[in-house]
Structure formats: C-alpha cells, structure tokens
Motif scaffolding. Structure first.
Motif, mmCIF file in Angstrom:
data_model
loop_
_atom_site.group_PDB
_atom_site.id
_atom_site.type_symbol
_atom_site.label_atom_id
_atom_site.label_comp_id
_atom_site.label_asym_id
_atom_site.label_seq_id
_atom_site.Cartn_x
_atom_site.Cartn_y
_atom_site.Cartn_z
ATOM 1 N N ARG A 159 39.437 -21.710 -15.846
ATOM 2 C CA ARG A 159 39.205 -22.088 -14.451
ATOM 3 C C ARG A 159 37.713 -22.109 -14.132
ATOM 4 O O ARG A 159 37.214 -23.029 -13.460
ATOM 5 C CB ARG A 159 39.925 -21.103 -13.532
ATOM 6 N N GLU A 160 36.987 -21.118 -14.615
ATOM 7 C CA GLU A 160 35.555 -21.034 -14.326
ATOM 8 C C GLU A 160 34.786 -22.188 -14.964
ATOM 9 O O GLU A 160 33.889 -22.776 -14.334
ATOM 10 C CB GLU A 160 35.013 -19.705 -14.835
ATOM 11 N N LYS A 162 36.010 -25.036 -15.709
ATOM 12 C CA LYS A 162 36.609 -26.300 -15.257
ATOM 13 C C LYS A 162 37.025 -27.177 -16.433
ATOM 14 O O LYS A 162 36.851 -28.397 -16.416
ATOM 15 C CB LYS A 162 35.641 -27.051 -14.341
#
Length: 269
Positions: A159-160, A162
């Motif tokens: 998530r971080e 992307k």
C-alpha cells in the motif's frame, strides 16, 4: 547528392513501414512501450493488449505481464534466531497483478526483484530474530505468529509503495535448523528413549520381584498355618505338581519312585 538523399529517404520509409505483432496467452497482458526513432515521443501505452493479435511499429516493445496469481519462492539460509542459532526458511509468497500498465510504467518488468524481494527477506529475518530456535523450529504457534506478522507488513508495504498488486497468501514454511542441531536433537531423543526403556525394564523387574516375594510370603504363611516343616511343605508342593502333571488333566499311568523304593503311586488308575 539527390541520389544519396533519395536512397536515405527510401531506406527510412522502408524501415518505418516495418511492423511487429504481439499476441498473448490466456491470463497474460502485453504492455506496449513505444520507442520512435524520428517523430513523436515514446512511452508506455495507456491500454494493454488483452486479447487477440496486435500489430505495432517495429520500434515498439511489448512486455508480457502474467495476470494470474503467481507463486514467488525464496530461500533464506542462516536466518539468525534470538538465541543465535542460524536456521533456514523456504518462504513462499503468492501475488497477483491488478494493473499491468501501471506496474510496467512505474516499476518496470523486474518489479518483484527490484522492489519486493529484499524487503520480503528483511521482514522474515526481523520476525525470526524476535524468537528462539526451539520456539521457531518446533512450535507451530510461533510459525503462525511469524506468518501473520509478515503478512501484515507486506500488505502495508504494498500500500505504501502503491504497487498495483495484491497479496494472495504468504508463508515462511518450515524452519530447518543446522545439521549439527538436528544430530544433537536425535541423540537427545535417543538418550531419553533409552532412559525410558531402562525405567520400564526396571519397573517390570521390580514388579516381578515383588510378585515373587508376595508369593513366597504367602507360601510361608500357608506352611506355618498348616504347622508344616520346610521339608514337609516341599513334599506337599511336589505332590501337587505330580498331581497336575499326572492326574486327570495330565498324562496317564505315571509311576513315582520315592527314596529309591518300589513304585508307590499310579495316579493314572
């Protein structure tokens, strides 16, 4: 000069008129990367090729991207535990690409090797370093805890960064200690088994001795109650034995000789 210019123009026209074609198998997408020589600018096409065959300029590259869940494995030898014992893990991670164009545009064809492989290994090392060898190599609870910890870290990492992928599943697999530790464990188990066997053997001998002693005590109590001397008791036991052997349930027509005298018994009749 005119002939030279004409030849160059014709060669350029022929080269520009060349083309390439791309077709993909089921579960794959092709991301096109344009690399024009003369006019325009290159870059990644915004739409991937999902089905059928596509023709492009020969200067355009097509990068195949597997869109189904894919298993990625890594070996982690000599992963140090909290108590300083190196153990080996065979870790498996299953990932699935959700946007092939974004993946190639932002992370390139070697997206796993360049972005995830080493962070994944680091997460495993850090999780294992918090636990001892016995806990990690034996306890399934500890392995489940390691899996859960790393899984949460991977989801947060994706998530971080992307990354246009999703984590399907992950496991660090079984922990394998060094051969020296394995041999020590085998030797220890062998010694413990030997001790248990010796204990069981001694217990059986003690029980047998106790049973024999109880029987002897019972025989002696019976002799005293019948007011028999030891010799008389032995004689009585011999008579019982002879009866068992040569009585109705034993052999017939047995003859017994006592003190070298003539036969005095014939229990078969």
């Amino acid at each position: 000069m005119n002939r030279i210019s004409t030849a160059i123009t014709l060669a350029l026209a022929v080269s520009l008129s060349g083309c390439s074609s791309y077709s993909q198998d089921a579960g794959h997408e092709v991301v096109l990367v344009e690399k024009p020589w003369v006019f325009g600018h290159g870059g990644v096409d915004s739409e991937p090729v999902k089905t059928g065959r596509t023709f492009t300029a020969f200067t355009t590259d097509g990068i195949d991207v597997y869109m189904q869940p894919q298993k990625l494995e890594t070996e982690l030898p000599d992963t140090m535990t909290q108590d300083g014992v190196p153990i080996t893990f065979h870790a498996i991670m299953v990932l699935q690409v959700v946007d092939s164009v974004s993946l190639i545009k932002n992370f390139g064809p070697d997206w796993y090797k360049n972005n995830m492989e080493e962070p994944f290994k680091t997460m495993i090392r850090q999780a294992v370093r918090k636990r001892g060898m016995n806990e990690t190599a034996i306890s399934t609870t500890a392995l489940d805890a390691i899996d859960n910890e790393i899984r949460d870290e991977l989801v947060a990492f994706i998530r971080e960064k992307k990354l246009p992928i999703q984590l399907v599943t992950m496991t660090v697999g079984k922990a394998n200690p060094p051969d020296a530790i394995k041999n020590q464990r085998i030797e220890t188990a062998t010694q413990e088994q030997r001790i248990q066997t010796e204990k069981q053997t001694k217990l059986a001998e003690d029980q047998r001795q106790q049973a024999e002693q109880s029987r002897a005590n019972a025989d002696n109590a019976y002799r005293e109650a019948m007011h028999l001397s030891p010799e008389q008791f032995i004689q009585l036991e011999m008579i019982k034995m002879q009866k068992d052997v040569c009585g109705g349930s034993g052999k017939a027509s047995c003859t017994f000789i006592q003190n070298g005298a003539a036969p005095v018994y014939n229990l078969g009749k």
